[in-house]
Design an enzyme around this catalytic site. Structure first.
Site, PDB file in Angstrom:
ATOM      1  N   HIS A 109       0.829  -1.202   0.000  1.00 55.64           N
ATOM      2  CA  HIS A 109       0.000   0.000   0.000  1.00 55.64           C
ATOM      3  C   HIS A 109       0.867   1.257   0.000  1.00 55.64           C
ATOM      4  O   HIS A 109       0.516   2.257  -0.624  1.00 55.64           O
ATOM      5  CB  HIS A 109      -0.921   0.011   1.231  1.00 55.64           C
ATOM      6  CG  HIS A 109      -2.020  -1.002   1.165  1.00 55.64           C
ATOM      7  ND1 HIS A 109      -3.351  -0.661   1.093  1.00 55.64           N
ATOM      8  CD2 HIS A 109      -1.986  -2.358   1.142  1.00 55.64           C
ATOM      9  CE1 HIS A 109      -4.094  -1.759   1.037  1.00 55.64           C
ATOM     10  NE2 HIS A 109      -3.284  -2.798   1.070  1.00 55.64           N
ATOM     11  N   ASP A 124      -5.390   6.274   1.822  1.00 52.19           N
ATOM     12  CA  ASP A 124      -5.668   4.922   1.346  1.00 52.19           C
ATOM     13  C   ASP A 124      -7.165   4.691   1.476  1.00 52.19           C
ATOM     14  O   ASP A 124      -7.755   4.914   2.539  1.00 52.19           O
ATOM     15  CB  ASP A 124      -4.888   3.914   2.200  1.00 52.19           C
ATOM     16  CG  ASP A 124      -4.865   2.523   1.592  1.00 52.19           C
ATOM     17  OD1 ASP A 124      -5.930   2.048   1.166  1.00 52.19           O
ATOM     18  OD2 ASP A 124      -3.782   1.915   1.556  1.00 52.19           O
TER      19      ASP A 124
END
Length: 455
Positions: free
Chosen positions: A22, A114
């Site tokens: 990520h 995110d």
């Protein structure tokens, strides 16, 4: 000159979920923004910031104090508990960061978060700034989850095949495992659906893909929310080469065996090596690990296999010793350098989105062995839509046998190689064009920078 001065006063905060897969794409996006003149700060736990020391980067790393020196942030607690702790850490850290930057004359305009951290929108609002989600998976995966969120289908799935807007027909084993096996991942499923509840409040939704890779689904998604593809988020020197200092990700939570890997690759002929890696999270069962090892051995091909230190105990006894002439097993490696090396002929991969994009962008054929989450869907597209790989078939028990692994490797390195390589080269060209000056992703980034400076 006025535009440049305005840009230097504009500050963007980037908040990734603290896992390697990520952080990397969001960090690469941050570098692109920084080259446009924005001040970009990546807010992440202190234990992760430590791993960036000594790396040159145009992005500032701001540590959140997490009282963890191990780097194993999530291992000791449930995902639910970690999510709550991370939310509290970020809330405190963002406020301090905004105040500090204001004192230096930088106006914080936006948090790029995110997408699995939707609470970031509320915290950003509390501080009077905007927020924009970043999707680290494909547009296709985002569309599938969004269709479920919109209740266009329900779980558990009742039909063997699924027809959704802009997507090819998907079988049960083509769907993300979180959808095909919802009872196994209740919290992750909840997270994947909750991320959409405040998409109507944002001005941008960024995705780590490029328009021509997923044309139909991008067109459909664009009618639902303000999507901006900004990928592939791979260091510039492997793609458009416009950012001369952008040669790697600047962050690795694992220590790569660089010298051993590259010396071994240099000693081999063009397209003779099978590269095998299942990323930073996937863990094969001991029986599956043995089948993979024996399949590699039976293929009689040279291979470079990444086996994380925590996984080495699953290797068959004496496997490394018995294959020392044809294989090299390492605990981690510089994947981009490996995939771009002339000696690599194919990539045996779990089909995580970052690995898939890297292989597509570097023109490397794949043998896909998906494990969970989005990997099954990515694998479907690799084989049937982009036609750059071969997907292994599991038996009735869910096991991929050594015979199947041997067969798929030999096909990818033999009779199907020319076709796969031709298609892979096409996608490599399109990936590069997306980030070239005036390309679709570059255009999206420029449009965003222009608007955020005048917000």
């Amino acid at each position: 000159m006025e535009r440049e001065q305005e840009a230097t006063l504009t500050h963007i905060v980037v908040l990734p979920y603290p896992l390697q897969g990520h952080i990397n794409p969001m960090l690469q996006f941050s570098k692109r923004l920084a080259t446009k003149g924005l001040k970009v700060t990546l807010l992440t736990p202190k234990s992760i910031v430590e791993s960036t020391k000594g790396q040159a980067s145009s992005v500032t790393f701001e540590p959140i104090d997490d009282d963890d020196d191990s780097g194993e942030l999530i291992a000791a607690e449930t995902m639910e508990a970690f999510d709550e702790r991370f939310k509290a850490m970020f809330s405190h850290g963002l406020g301090g960061l905004i105040e500090k930057n204001n004192s230096y004359g930088y106006a914080t305009k936006l948090v790029v978060y995110d997408c699995i951290l939707p609470w970031a929108v509320d915290i950003a609002k509390q501080h009077g700034i905007g927020a924009a989600p970043f999707i680290t998976q494909s547009c296709t995966i985002a569309a599938i989850y969004y269709n479920l969120y919109q209740e266009r289908f329900t779980l558990p799935l009742q039909e063997p095949e699924m027809s959704l807007p802009s997507l090819p027909l998907l079988r049960m084993d083509d769907m993300p495992s979180i959808i095909s096996q919802p009872a196994s991942y209740p919290f992750i499923l909840k997270v994947c659906l909750e991320m959409y509840h405040n998409f109507h409040e944002v001005n941008w939704v960024f995705c780590n893909s490029f328009d021509k890779l997923e044309e139909e689904v991008v067109s459909w998604i664009s009618s639902q929310w303000p999507i901006k593809n900004i990928g592939p988020t791979i260091p510039s020197m492997y793609l458009d080469k416009r950012l001369k200092d952008d040669k790697n990700y600047d962050l690795s939570l694992f220590k790569p065996n660089v010298d051993a890997c590259m010396k071994w690759l240099d000693s081999k002929d063009t397209s003779t090596i099978v590269y095998v890696s299942f990323g930073s999270l996937a863990a094969l069962g001991e029986e599956q690990m043995e089948e993979l090892a024996l399949g590699l051995k039976r293929s009689n091909k040279y291979f470079l296999w990444v086996v994380r230190e925590t996984e080495t105990k699953k290797l068959p006894t004496n496997f490394i010793k018995e294959t020392t002439e044809r294989g090299l097993v390492v605990s981690w490696c510089p994947q981009l350098e490996v995939l771009s090396h002339k000696a690599v002929g194919c990539f045996v991969t779990h089909c995580g989105w970052n690995s898939t994009l890297e292989a597509l962008s570097l023109g490397v054929p794949m043998v896909t062995m998906p494990q969970w989450t989005d990997q099954t869907t990515n694998s479907k597209f690799v084989m049937d839509v982009w036609k750059v790989g071969i997907r292994v078939k599991a038996d009735a028990k869910g096991m991929v046998t050594k015979e199947e692994i041997e067969l798929c490797i030999n096909e990818a390195m033999g009779e199907k190689r020319e076709e796969l390589k031709r298609n892979a080269t096409k996608w490599k060209k399109l990936a590069n064009e997306a980030l070239d000056e005036g390309g679709s992703s570059d255009k999206n980034i420029n449009e965003f920078v222009e608007k955020i400076m005048h917000t």
